[in-house]
Design an enzyme around this catalytic site. Structure first.
Site, mmCIF file in Angstrom:
data_model
loop_
_atom_site.group_PDB
_atom_site.id
_atom_site.type_symbol
_atom_site.label_atom_id
_atom_site.label_comp_id
_atom_site.label_asym_id
_atom_site.label_seq_id
_atom_site.Cartn_x
_atom_site.Cartn_y
_atom_site.Cartn_z
ATOM 1 C CD GLU A 21 -13.552 -17.328 23.893
ATOM 2 O OE1 GLU A 21 -13.853 -17.800 22.785
ATOM 3 O OE2 GLU A 21 -12.772 -16.353 24.036
ATOM 4 C CE1 TYR A 53 -6.094 -43.634 8.656
ATOM 5 C CE2 TYR A 53 -4.752 -43.832 6.681
ATOM 6 C CZ TYR A 53 -5.747 -44.315 7.513
ATOM 7 O OH TYR A 53 -6.394 -45.471 7.198
ATOM 8 C CB VAL A 72 -7.832 -19.652 15.720
ATOM 9 C CG1 VAL A 72 -7.770 -20.624 14.552
ATOM 10 C CG2 VAL A 72 -9.086 -19.892 16.525
ATOM 11 C CD GLU A 73 -5.553 -15.493 14.576
ATOM 12 O OE1 GLU A 73 -6.291 -14.683 13.994
ATOM 13 O OE2 GLU A 73 -5.833 -15.949 15.714
ATOM 14 C CE LYS A 98 -13.116 -20.089 19.877
ATOM 15 N NZ LYS A 98 -12.392 -18.925 20.404
#
Length: 127
Positions: A21, A53, A72-73, A98
């Site tokens: 990864e 935005y 991801v956290e 993901k």
């Protein structure tokens, strides 16, 4: 309370704990809701009194794509901190997905909320 949202912002990122990864870029999808008081922007019809935005999405894309992430956290917490610090967001709900994580699933991810939903800040120029 008013909510400005961005749906399915797609960013390619280096994210994951496995060695393979760390050698590839994977898609990350971002859904975001942010509390903002839009009254001043609506009264003046002036982008300088609105949470832009486009600026938010460009900053997030840059931030996610130009760093490497294990979890991801971690990415979720860093995004929340960035939005609150750099854009003065008082509350947000963030969904990170993901999509390439599990072959048998459309995506995996998490949802976090940070800040005070009932105290949106009036956006002022320079924030």
């Amino acid at each position: 309370m008013d909510i400005l949202y961005i749906r399915n912002l797609r960013v390619e990122a280096v994210i994951g704990i496995f060695s393979w990864e760390k050698r590839i870029r994977q898609p990350i999808h971002v859904d975001l809701e942010m509390a903002v008081d839009i009254r001043r922007a609506a009264e003046t019809d002036d982008i300088n009194h609105a949470l832009d935005y486009k600026k938010v999405s460009h900053r997030l894309t840059e931030f996610i794509a130009h760093n490497e992430w294990h979890l991801v956290e971690t990415l979720a917490e860093r995004i929340a901190g960035l939005l609150m610090e750099e854009f003065g967001v008082s509350w947000l709900k963030l969904t990170l997905s993901k999509p390439a994580a599990l072959p048998a699933a459309d995506s995996v991810g998490l949802i976090i909320e940070r800040g005070d939903k009932h105290a949106p800040r009036l956006f002022e120029p320079g924030q």
